[in-house]
Scaffold this motif. Structure first.
Motif, mmCIF file in Angstrom:
data_model
loop_
_atom_site.group_PDB
_atom_site.id
_atom_site.type_symbol
_atom_site.label_atom_id
_atom_site.label_comp_id
_atom_site.label_asym_id
_atom_site.label_seq_id
_atom_site.Cartn_x
_atom_site.Cartn_y
_atom_site.Cartn_z
ATOM 1 N N UNK A 1 0.489 -1.223 0.128
ATOM 2 C CA UNK A 1 -0.038 0.498 -0.088
ATOM 3 C C UNK A 1 0.852 0.854 -0.113
ATOM 4 N N UNK A 2 0.547 2.557 -0.450
ATOM 5 C CA UNK A 2 1.135 4.050 -0.417
ATOM 6 C C UNK A 2 1.816 3.876 -0.678
ATOM 7 N N UNK A 3 1.333 3.271 -2.410
ATOM 8 C CA UNK A 3 2.864 3.390 -3.410
ATOM 9 C C UNK A 3 3.401 2.534 -3.548
ATOM 10 N N UNK A 4 3.627 1.231 -2.615
ATOM 11 C CA UNK A 4 4.967 0.509 -2.739
ATOM 12 C C UNK A 4 5.838 0.938 -1.523
ATOM 13 N N UNK A 5 5.034 1.344 -0.809
ATOM 14 C CA UNK A 5 5.941 2.307 0.910
ATOM 15 C C UNK A 5 5.957 1.213 1.844
ATOM 16 N N UNK A 6 4.893 0.910 1.262
ATOM 17 C CA UNK A 6 4.747 -0.159 3.101
ATOM 18 C C UNK A 6 4.935 -1.592 2.049
ATOM 19 N N UNK A 7 5.151 -2.648 2.594
ATOM 20 C CA UNK A 7 5.271 -4.167 1.713
ATOM 21 C C UNK A 7 5.016 -4.973 2.497
ATOM 22 N N UNK A 8 6.179 -5.348 3.291
ATOM 23 C CA UNK A 8 6.323 -6.346 3.828
ATOM 24 C C UNK A 8 5.826 -6.052 5.388
ATOM 25 N N UNK A 9 6.065 -4.879 5.429
ATOM 26 C CA UNK A 9 6.242 -4.114 7.265
ATOM 27 C C UNK A 9 4.589 -4.506 8.017
ATOM 28 N N UNK A 10 4.078 -4.345 9.241
ATOM 29 C CA UNK A 10 2.679 -4.443 9.340
ATOM 30 C C UNK A 10 2.166 -2.948 8.930
ATOM 31 N N UNK A 11 1.187 -2.913 8.185
ATOM 32 C CA UNK A 11 0.864 -1.431 7.839
ATOM 33 C C UNK A 11 0.168 -0.800 9.111
ATOM 34 N N UNK A 12 -0.461 -1.648 9.500
ATOM 35 C CA UNK A 12 -0.767 -0.110 10.694
ATOM 36 C C UNK A 12 -0.451 0.031 11.454
ATOM 37 N N UNK A 13 1.409 -0.176 11.712
ATOM 38 C CA UNK A 13 2.203 0.751 11.745
ATOM 39 C C UNK A 13 2.548 1.309 11.251
ATOM 40 N N UNK A 14 3.502 0.669 9.879
ATOM 41 C CA UNK A 14 4.435 1.637 9.407
ATOM 42 C C UNK A 14 3.594 1.964 7.971
ATOM 43 N N UNK A 15 1.995 2.038 8.212
ATOM 44 C CA UNK A 15 1.522 2.867 7.095
ATOM 45 C C UNK A 15 1.081 4.148 7.831
ATOM 46 N N UNK A 16 1.040 3.770 9.226
ATOM 47 C CA UNK A 16 0.981 5.612 9.589
ATOM 48 C C UNK A 16 1.787 6.335 10.177
ATOM 49 N N UNK A 17 3.239 5.097 9.719
ATOM 50 C CA UNK A 17 4.387 6.015 10.121
ATOM 51 C C UNK A 17 5.202 7.096 8.961
ATOM 52 N N UNK A 18 4.745 5.888 7.674
ATOM 53 C CA UNK A 18 4.784 6.579 6.118
ATOM 54 C C UNK A 18 4.488 7.232 5.736
ATOM 55 N N UNK A 19 2.813 6.627 5.464
ATOM 56 C CA UNK A 19 1.961 7.986 4.782
ATOM 57 C C UNK A 19 2.462 9.348 4.539
ATOM 58 N N UNK A 20 2.057 9.996 3.563
ATOM 59 C CA UNK A 20 2.574 11.660 3.546
ATOM 60 C C UNK A 20 1.694 12.376 3.915
ATOM 61 N N UNK A 21 1.624 12.876 4.424
ATOM 62 C CA UNK A 21 0.646 14.250 4.717
ATOM 63 C C UNK A 21 0.228 14.785 3.488
ATOM 64 N N UNK A 22 0.399 15.837 2.515
ATOM 65 C CA UNK A 22 0.297 16.186 1.459
ATOM 66 C C UNK A 22 0.227 15.122 0.474
ATOM 67 N N UNK A 23 -0.265 13.684 0.819
ATOM 68 C CA UNK A 23 -0.995 13.175 -0.411
ATOM 69 C C UNK A 23 -2.162 12.993 -0.176
ATOM 70 N N UNK A 24 -3.301 13.790 -1.029
ATOM 71 C CA UNK A 24 -5.024 13.007 -0.706
ATOM 72 C C UNK A 24 -4.284 11.623 -0.260
ATOM 73 N N UNK A 25 -4.427 11.005 -1.795
ATOM 74 C CA UNK A 25 -4.298 9.379 -1.921
ATOM 75 C C UNK A 25 -3.644 8.626 -0.183
ATOM 76 N N UNK A 26 -2.861 8.823 -0.180
ATOM 77 C CA UNK A 26 -2.166 8.536 0.920
ATOM 78 C C UNK A 26 -3.556 8.263 2.246
ATOM 79 N N UNK A 27 -3.437 9.879 2.451
ATOM 80 C CA UNK A 27 -4.439 10.243 3.536
ATOM 81 C C UNK A 27 -5.836 8.992 3.788
#
Length: 230
Positions: A1-27
């Motif tokens: 998810x997040x354009x490939x920023x999160x692949x093997x790590x748990x999304x509940x943690x790492x999507x919350x860390x890696x999501x770009x706040x300036x990209x509406x699609x990430x949010x």
């Protein structure tokens, strides 16, 4: 998810860390999976260095003190430092609290903390690699040293001498000693003290060593001097 920023790590943690706040699609993706953005990460890694310095420590115990999740979270936070505050040094806690209360946590300071994270995790990994390496001449040699201070100007060709030390102390080292009183030592002072310690470590009996500009001086009794001249 997040354009490939999160692949093997748990999304509940790492999507919350890696999501770009300036990209509406990430949010939007966070909202779709009900994931809360994380704004700050504070991690103290497993004490690998302290563990391997204990007398008689086994390799199994050392390996169990290799942190995996901690560096992963820190690196995710540091990668996204514009939105997430990555904190790895307890000495920074009070400064960060004061800056947050004063609204002074800007992009420059966030980048400084991010750099500190990658310096810390790089040194941590280098120490582990050094511990596990058995070859005298490995293909890759990574230096992991601590910068102590820029020395007082001295009569030397080095304009701004910098003191550095390995993370694991040697048996004899001036750089692991405590200065009890007096002014800051100069570059030549430290070099001479280090040379004296290394020389005196070669003797088992009580010994006195005099060093000046990295050269040891041995004083002979007067009778010996007269005898050698006579």
């Amino acid at each position: 998810m997040l354009d490939g920023r999160v692949k093997t790590l748990h999304p509940r943690v790492h999507a919350g860390l890696l999501a770009r706040r300036d990209l509406p699609e990430h949010m939007a993706k966070l909202s779709e999976f009900n994931i809360t953005p994380i704004d700050m990460v504070v991690v103290n890694l497993y004490p690998f260095k302290t563990t391997i310095q204990k007398p008689g420590v086994s390799q199994a115990e050392a390996i169990e003190n290799i942190d995996i999740g901690g560096p992963s979270m820190l690196r995710s936070a540091a990668k996204n430092f514009s939105a997430v505050l990555p904190i790895v040094d307890p000495n920074d806690y009070d400064v960060i609290i004061n800056k947050l209360q004063a609204g002074e946590v800007d992009t420059t300071y966030r980048q400084l903390l991010a750099a500190k994270v990658f310096q810390h995790t790089a040194s941590y990994d280098a120490l582990i690699a050094d511990y596990l390496t058995t070859s005298e001449f490995p293909d890759k040699l990574t230096l992991h040293m601590k910068s102590l201070m820029i020395c007082v100007m001295a009569k030397t060709l080095i304009k701004r001498p910098l003191l550095i030390r390995l993370p694991c102390p040697e048996t004899y080292s001036v750089l692991h000693a405590d200065i009890l009183h007096g002014k800051q030592l100069s570059y030549n002072n430290i070099r001479d003290a280090d040379a004296a310690l290394r020389i005196i470590a070669e003797f088992k009996e009580t010994t006195v060593v005099t060093v000046k500009h990295m050269k040891s001086c041995r004083y002979r009794p007067r009778a010996d001097i007269r005898g050698s001249l006579g």
